[in-house]
Design a protein around this motif. Structure first.
Motif, mmCIF file in Angstrom:
data_model
loop_
_atom_site.group_PDB
_atom_site.id
_atom_site.type_symbol
_atom_site.label_atom_id
_atom_site.label_comp_id
_atom_site.label_asym_id
_atom_site.label_seq_id
_atom_site.Cartn_x
_atom_site.Cartn_y
_atom_site.Cartn_z
ATOM 1 N N UNK A 114 31.690 67.804 -35.366
ATOM 2 C CA UNK A 114 31.074 66.737 -36.156
ATOM 3 C C UNK A 114 29.984 67.273 -37.091
ATOM 4 N N UNK A 115 29.079 68.095 -36.554
ATOM 5 C CA UNK A 115 27.956 68.545 -37.396
ATOM 6 C C UNK A 115 28.417 69.480 -38.511
ATOM 7 N N UNK B 22 31.330 68.883 -40.056
ATOM 8 C CA UNK B 22 32.363 68.184 -40.830
ATOM 9 C C UNK B 22 31.820 67.746 -42.188
ATOM 10 N N UNK C 35 22.760 68.245 -40.778
ATOM 11 C CA UNK C 35 22.675 68.788 -39.422
ATOM 12 C C UNK C 35 22.558 70.316 -39.410
#
Lengths: 491, 95
Positions: free
Chosen positions: A361-362, A364, A371
């Motif tokens: 996620x971080x 993406x 992030x």
């Protein structure tokens, strides 16, 4: 036998009072008695251990022994070990027999130190309690209802129970120091780049560093002499002149400036731990040290920064586990993509999947700057705090962990509560600085308390000097857990 | 910031980890707690700060362009789930 230092064991071997095979057998016997209740070892292979010990005996007989030849050691199951099962604590590698040796293993083999076996660990080194291992939790030898810490929990527990005279560990956010503290032994995470990561299964490559775990600082110094050194197979291995880490052990501490970071003695620190650390400071003052208050103002951000950077690196590193070249493959799937997804869903445990997902996620699209980049910038601020602090002190001192060992299961359902265990250890990983933990007392429940030292880059000899002088004046590191020797049960 | 179950499923998809609806819901709460912790970073002013990717400022070493590895494919493939004719077997990807 079981409480002898590495130098004492080496002296007994050199004097032919005991052979390496006899010594290895004594430890294997002790493991057979105690390991069923501690679960510190994942893999044992007495034939291999004794064959390696026979090689050591031949070296000793031929007069070719090094300082630790014939002394056995236990290896964390994160190190690829030729011909040995190497699982990293995961179902994903439950059947992986490594086809080569990690650099660290090569060095201990070259030093003539037989392997006693592979020690249990949190899965892929992701955990602070050893409860995430596919092979079951390790129990703390001081009280088997409590965790040993993690991720090098098997290593710490086997040394604490004297099932091995020493062990290897790895430390990405505290995985040597925190279990060393919770099990009452000494452990050192070297400066990033001193020990080769070749063959050490990667978690977060910019933070991972291997180091020694043993009862005393003197033991750790001897082990560090074996482990460190340039390796062309690790692109981050540093080319430096070889050091003797025992060289300053006997230096007096007069004039030593000990930095006390006020953030490490603030809210959240257990009172008994604080009292034990204060008493250790008083002891060092008696030995001639002076103290200076310092500030590591950004260290409170270390956990959020770490839980961006380490999962990001892990999500990339662990993408190699896809069921194609090694390890687990799901039994049923419809196509290649489904094989990947099912293999990884079934092969990884909950915590590992959680961290891979955080990392994915971080990194993406659309979130990278907020992030990953922000975390890298704060990493710089944290490292700069240390640089400023080392202008006024020689070594930084504080607690290793905010508390002592916690009960098995106590924090396993609350990831954030678990992550807070590494509050004081993560900053050194982010900065790449050496850090160590050594025993400095016990709480009212009889559980060990760890004292942390963080040094400037390449100041391991100085840290070991401080720790050794403290250990000459105290006996915390000599205390043994109350194990029922015959039954392997706690008294 | 708060992740929905659909966000969690999208992330799992990026990570190539199969996840069902019940697991996505269970994971959602824990990920949100962790991202709440991570969010404390956002309050820090980092303008002008160079990102730190690595502990040591070193550049990649170069080595001579010569073969240094021996052929050990038999040992390396011995640990693979499925091998035939020295090739790793995977489900068919080209029709």
């Amino acid at each position: 036998m079981s409480d002898a230092s590495l130098s004492a064991l080496a002296a007994q071997l050199a004097a032919k009072q005991v052979s390496s095979r006899e010594l290895a057998q004594q430890y294997l016997d002790r493991i057979a008695t105690l390991n069923p209740s501690i679960n510190a070892f994942i893999t044992l292979d007495a034939d291999k251990t004794l064959a390696e010990a026979a090689v050591a005996d031949a070296l000793i007989a031929a007069g070719k022994a090094g300082p630790l030849t014939g002394v056995p050691i236990a290896h964390k199951d994160i190190f690829c070990t030729d011909g040995w099962l190497t699982t990293c604590g995961s179902k994903m590698l439950h059947n992986f027999v490594a086809p080569y040796d990690a650099h660290v293993i090569q060095r201990f083999k070259a030093a003539g130190m037989p392997s006693l076996g592979k020690t249990n660990m949190d899965e892929f080194a992701m955990g602070s309690s050893n409860e995430t291992s596919y092979f079951g939790a390790v129990k703390n030898p001081w009280n088997t209802a409590y965790v040993p810490g993690g991720s090098s929990g098997g290593a710490a527990a086997c040394v604490a129970a004297r099932m091995a005279p020493a062990a290897t560990g790895t430390d990405t956010g505290g995985s040597i120091r925190q279990p060393a503290a919770l099990c009452g032994i000494t452990g050192l995470k070297p400066t990033y780049g001193l020990v080769s990561r070749f063959g050490m299964i990667a978690f977060a490559s910019s933070l991972d560093q291997a180091g020694p775990m043993a009862p005393s600082a003197e033991d750790c110094a001897l082990l560090l002499n074996v482990m460190t050194g340039f390796d062309p197979n690790d692109s981050t291995s540093l080319e430096r002149d070889k050091e003797d880490y025992t060289r300053d052990l006997e230096q007096p501490l007069s004039g030593l400036r000990v930095g006390l970071p006020r953030e490490f003695f603030a809210e959240g620190l257990n009172n008994e731990v604080a009292a034990a650390v204060d008493a250790a400071v008083a002891e060092l003052k008696k030995l001639g040290a002076t103290t200076v208050e310092i500030s590591l103002a950004n260290s409170k951000l270390a956990i959020p920064v770490y839980y961006v950077l380490a999962p990001a690196e892990a999500s990339s590193n662990l993408s190699r586990f896809d069921g194609v070249r090694y390890g687990y493959r799901a039994p049923e799937y419809t196509n290649l993509d489904d094989m990947y997804c099912k293999t990884r869903a079934q092969g990884f445990g909950v915590e590992v999947k959680r961290r891979i997902m955080i990392g994915a996620y971080v990194l993406s699209h659309g979130y990278y700057d907020a992030y990953y980049l922000q975390a890298q910038k704060i990493r710089r601020l944290i490292a700069d705090d240390f640089s400023a602090a080392f202008k006024t002190c020689d070594v930084i001192l504080g607690p290793t962990a905010p508390g002592t060992a916690f009960a098995l299961g106590e924090k396993s359902d609350d990831p954030v509560e678990m992550y807070l265990n590494d509050l004081y250890t993560i900053p050194a990983n982010l900065a790449g600085l050496p850090g160590m933990s050594l025993p400095c007392g016990f709480d009212a429940k009889g559980l060990p308390i760890g004292l942390q030292l963080v040094g400037n880059y390449f100041s391991e000899a100085k840290m070991l000097n401080v720790a050794h002088q403290f250990q000459r004046a105290t006996d915390w590191h000599k205390r043994l857990p109350p194990l029922g020797e015959a039954s392997g049960e706690r008294r | 910031m708060s992740l929905s179950p659909d966000d969690v499923k999208r992330i799992a998809r990026l990570a190539r980890i199969e996840i069902d609806d019940a697991q996505a819901r269970a994971t959602q709460g824990q990920l949100n707690t962790i991202f709440d912790l991570i969010a404390t970073m956002q309050a820090v002013d980092t303008s002008g700060i160079a990102p730190m990717a690595h502990a040591q400022e070193v550049t990649q070493r170069l080595r001579a362009d010569i073969v240094t590895e021996t052929d050990r494919h038999a040992a390396f493939q011995a640990v693979a789930p499925a091998v035939e004719n020295d090739l790793y077997l995977v489900p068919k990807v080209i029709e």
